[in-house]
Design a protein around this motif. Sequence first.
Motif, PDB file in Angstrom:
ATOM      1  N   CYS A  39       0.813  -1.222   0.000  1.00  0.00           N
ATOM      2  CA  CYS A  39       0.000   0.000   0.000  1.00  0.00           C
ATOM      3  C   CYS A  39       0.847   1.273   0.000  1.00  0.00           C
ATOM      4  CB  CYS A  39      -0.946   0.014   1.196  1.00  0.00           C
ATOM      5  SG  CYS A  39      -2.286  -1.205   1.047  1.00  0.00           S
ATOM      6  N   PHE A  58      -2.649   9.584   3.966  1.00  0.00           N
ATOM      7  CA  PHE A  58      -3.419   9.018   5.073  1.00  0.00           C
ATOM      8  C   PHE A  58      -4.638   8.267   4.543  1.00  0.00           C
ATOM      9  CE2 PHE A  58      -6.949   9.302   8.084  1.00  0.00           C
ATOM     10  CZ  PHE A  58      -6.405   8.662   9.183  1.00  0.00           C
ATOM     11  N   PHE A  59      -5.432   8.942   3.720  1.00  0.00           N
ATOM     12  CA  PHE A  59      -6.656   8.318   3.231  1.00  0.00           C
ATOM     13  C   PHE A  59      -6.383   7.222   2.202  1.00  0.00           C
ATOM     14  CE2 PHE A  59      -8.486  12.202   5.030  1.00  0.00           C
ATOM     15  CZ  PHE A  59      -9.421  11.616   5.860  1.00  0.00           C
ATOM     16  N   GLN A  61      -3.782   5.203   2.127  1.00  0.00           N
ATOM     17  CA  GLN A  61      -3.334   4.007   2.844  1.00  0.00           C
ATOM     18  C   GLN A  61      -4.480   3.363   3.624  1.00  0.00           C
ATOM     19  OE1 GLN A  61       0.890   3.986   4.379  1.00  0.00           O
ATOM     20  NE2 GLN A  61       0.578   6.194   4.067  1.00  0.00           N
ATOM     21  N   LYS A  62      -5.376   4.192   4.161  1.00  0.00           N
ATOM     22  CA  LYS A  62      -6.542   3.661   4.859  1.00  0.00           C
ATOM     23  C   LYS A  62      -7.432   2.888   3.880  1.00  0.00           C
ATOM     24  CE  LYS A  62     -10.124   5.168   8.023  1.00  0.00           C
ATOM     25  NZ  LYS A  62     -10.156   5.947   9.224  1.00  0.00           N
ATOM     26  N   CYS A  63      -7.657   3.466   2.712  1.00  0.00           N
ATOM     27  CA  CYS A  63      -8.478   2.812   1.691  1.00  0.00           C
ATOM     28  C   CYS A  63      -7.808   1.544   1.172  1.00  0.00           C
ATOM     29  CB  CYS A  63      -8.736   3.774   0.535  1.00  0.00           C
ATOM     30  SG  CYS A  63      -9.768   5.192   0.996  1.00  0.00           S
ATOM     31  N   ALA A  65      -5.672  -0.353   2.745  1.00  0.00           N
ATOM     32  CA  ALA A  65      -5.699  -1.394   3.778  1.00  0.00           C
ATOM     33  C   ALA A  65      -7.052  -2.107   3.803  1.00  0.00           C
ATOM     34  CB  ALA A  65      -5.388  -0.787   5.141  1.00  0.00           C
ATOM     35  N   LYS A  66      -8.123  -1.354   3.568  1.00  0.00           N
ATOM     36  CA  LYS A  66      -9.459  -1.959   3.565  1.00  0.00           C
ATOM     37  C   LYS A  66      -9.740  -2.690   2.253  1.00  0.00           C
ATOM     38  CE  LYS A  66     -14.369  -1.010   3.809  1.00  0.00           C
ATOM     39  NZ  LYS A  66     -15.423  -0.011   3.868  1.00  0.00           N
ATOM     40  N   LYS A  95     -14.206   9.018  -0.158  1.00  0.00           N
ATOM     41  CA  LYS A  95     -13.250   8.968   0.943  1.00  0.00           C
ATOM     42  C   LYS A  95     -11.831   8.755   0.425  1.00  0.00           C
ATOM     43  CE  LYS A  95     -13.004   7.135   5.544  1.00  0.00           C
ATOM     44  NZ  LYS A  95     -14.055   7.794   6.322  1.00  0.00           N
ATOM     45  N   CYS A  96     -11.719   8.025  -0.662  1.00  0.00           N
ATOM     46  CA  CYS A  96     -10.405   7.632  -1.167  1.00  0.00           C
ATOM     47  C   CYS A  96      -9.937   8.563  -2.279  1.00  0.00           C
ATOM     48  CB  CYS A  96     -10.474   6.197  -1.680  1.00  0.00           C
ATOM     49  SG  CYS A  96     -11.091   5.024  -0.447  1.00  0.00           S
TER      50      CYS A  96
END
Length: 97
Positions: A39, A58-59, A61-63, A65-66, A95-96
């Motif tokens: 990621c 930030f977003f 990597q969060k996206c 990861a999910k 969000k992504c």
Amino acid sequence: MAGVIRSHTSLVLVLSLLLLMLAFADIAQGYNKLRPRDCKPRCTYRCSATSHKKPCMFFCQKCCAKCLCVPVGVYGNKKSCACYNNWKTQEGKPKCP
């Protein structure tokens, strides 16, 4: 002896084409099926053209990861990753990045 060389050459050619097709299949999927450790480098490239690097990373990597995918390129192409494309904020915005 010439028949053996031809059969080996044909085998090498077929295997090479198979590997090439697999490589293009991964590219065509828009970097789908990532491992979590993939990621950060993918998001670094995805966020490379923005002036808002920290929130983008930030977003992204969060996206990632999910969803375990990051769309191809630095902008757009979200349709190649449905999870990444469809995850929205409470306000209904993407969000992504």
